[in-house]
Design a protein around this motif. Structure first.
Motif, short mmCIF file in Angstrom:
data_model
loop_
_atom_site.label_atom_id
_atom_site.label_comp_id
_atom_site.label_asym_id
_atom_site.label_seq_id
_atom_site.Cartn_x
_atom_site.Cartn_y
_atom_site.Cartn_z
N GLN A 145 -7.36 34.76 -8.98
CA GLN A 145 -6.42 35.77 -8.49
C GLN A 145 -4.97 35.37 -8.81
N THR A 146 -4.80 34.93 -10.03
CA THR A 146 -3.48 34.52 -10.50
C THR A 146 -3.15 35.24 -11.81
N PRO A 147 -1.87 35.39 -12.13
CA PRO A 147 -1.48 36.05 -13.39
C PRO A 147 -1.75 35.16 -14.60
N LEU A 148 -2.19 35.78 -15.68
CA LEU A 148 -2.41 35.07 -16.93
C LEU A 148 -1.26 35.29 -17.90
N PHE A 149 -0.97 36.57 -18.19
CA PHE A 149 0.08 36.90 -19.14
C PHE A 149 0.86 38.11 -18.67
N THR A 150 2.12 38.14 -19.03
CA THR A 150 2.96 39.33 -18.88
C THR A 150 3.28 39.82 -20.28
N CYS A 151 2.80 41.00 -20.61
CA CYS A 151 2.93 41.54 -21.97
C CYS A 151 4.09 42.52 -22.02
N THR A 152 5.07 42.21 -22.81
CA THR A 152 6.25 43.06 -22.93
C THR A 152 6.33 43.68 -24.33
N GLY A 153 6.93 44.86 -24.40
CA GLY A 153 7.06 45.55 -25.68
C GLY A 153 7.22 47.05 -25.53
N HIS A 154 6.68 47.60 -24.43
CA HIS A 154 6.85 49.03 -24.19
C HIS A 154 8.28 49.34 -23.74
N LYS A 155 8.71 50.57 -24.03
CA LYS A 155 10.06 50.99 -23.67
C LYS A 155 10.07 51.91 -22.45
N ASN A 156 8.87 52.28 -21.99
CA ASN A 156 8.81 53.19 -20.85
C ASN A 156 7.55 52.87 -20.04
N TRP A 157 7.31 53.66 -18.99
CA TRP A 157 6.17 53.42 -18.10
C TRP A 157 4.87 53.28 -18.88
N VAL A 158 4.03 52.34 -18.44
CA VAL A 158 2.70 52.17 -19.04
C VAL A 158 1.73 53.02 -18.23
N LEU A 159 1.31 54.14 -18.83
CA LEU A 159 0.51 55.14 -18.11
C LEU A 159 -0.99 54.93 -18.24
N CYS A 160 -1.45 54.36 -19.36
CA CYS A 160 -2.88 54.22 -19.62
C CYS A 160 -3.18 52.84 -20.19
N ILE A 161 -4.36 52.36 -19.92
CA ILE A 161 -4.76 51.05 -20.44
C ILE A 161 -6.27 51.03 -20.60
#
Length: 267
Positions: A145-161
């Motif tokens: 229950q810990t974070p692995l990675f923070t993925c950056t690159g989007h310029k706006n809200w991430v709506l779908c994954i």
């Protein structure tokens, strides 16, 4: 005297000598006369009472290995069961499934600075991916229950994954209409942003693993009314499915190979 004998005969005709028993053949109480109108409901109440069950449990009933689902008299007539001796009725306990309401949160994993807009479990159930209004995608280890990675690159809200069925790729779609493929092992982008949609992404679905392995194609839907098929190896859109007059609100790549879209228009 004649009236009494006639009355006794009628009573015997309307009742059947029965013996309740468990699946191992152990009798439950003494033999008793039961009305032919008795059915599973009455037998259920009787067994629970004889067993002194505080909580009423479900049972199925069998005569000669055939389930009793009608009134006793109807069953005996239909199956031509002899009543010269006591009829053995076997009671079989049924499985009890209890659904308990969720009344507490097992854990909370903090990290995003804005609202979480989409989540998806990895195919092996070991990781969770989340997309947020803070424009990031985060990967979480569910065991610790810990974070692995923070993925950056989007310029706006991430709506779908969405994860690829083989777990080797993760794709996210944003309000800007851009898609990004990520490497779940490193949290790094697998190439540049995928562009083509003119409005925000409303859905992502991968081609099923049994149709294509290793996974390399997925389909996205958008507010612009199009659905696009992408190839993560070629890093581009290979097919644009157009024709809808309004927004495509959701999309699924079916196991039969067809792609299904949900839209706001009727056509």
């Amino acid at each position: 005297m004649e009236a009494r004998e006639e009355s006794k005969e009628v009573n015997m005709n309307n009742n059947v000598m029965c013996q309740l028993a468990d699946p191992e053949g152990n009798p439950l109480g003494a033999s008793m006369y039961l009305p032919q109108s008795v059915g599973p409901k009455e037998l259920h109440q009787m067994v629970n009472q004889l067993l002194n069950n505080e909580e009423k449990l479900p049972y199925a009933f069998y005569i000669s290995d055939k389930e009793l689902v009608v009134q006793l008299g109807e069953y005996l007539t239909k199956h031509k069961v002899s009543v010269e001796k006591a009829v053995t009725i076997v009671y079989q306990p049924q499985a009890v499934f209890r659904i308990r309401p969720v009344n507490r949160c097992s854990s909370t994993i903090a990290g995003h600075t804005e609202a979480v807009l989409s989540v998806a479990f990895s195919p092996d159930g070991q990781q969770l991916a989340s997309g947020s209004g803070d424009t990031t995608v985060r990967l979480w280890d569910l065991n610790t229950q810990t974070p692995l990675f923070t993925c950056t690159g989007h310029k706006n809200w991430v709506l779908c994954i969405a994860w690829s069925p083989d777990g080797k790729h993760l794709v996210s779609g944003s309000k800007s209409g851009e898609l990004q493929c990520w490497d779940p092992l490193t949290g790094k982008p697998s190439g540049n942003l995928l562009t083509g949609h003119k409005k925000w992404i409303t859905g992502i679905s991968w081609e099923p693993l049994h149709l294509s392995s290793p996974c390399r194609r997925f389909v996205s839907s958008s507010k612009d009314g199009d659905a696009r098929i992408w190839d993560v190896t070629l890093r581009r859109s290979v097919i644009c499915l157009s024709g809808h007059t309004l927004a495509v609100t959701c999309v699924k790549w079916g196991g039969d190979g067809f792609i299904y879209t949900g839209v706001m228009d009727i056509g």
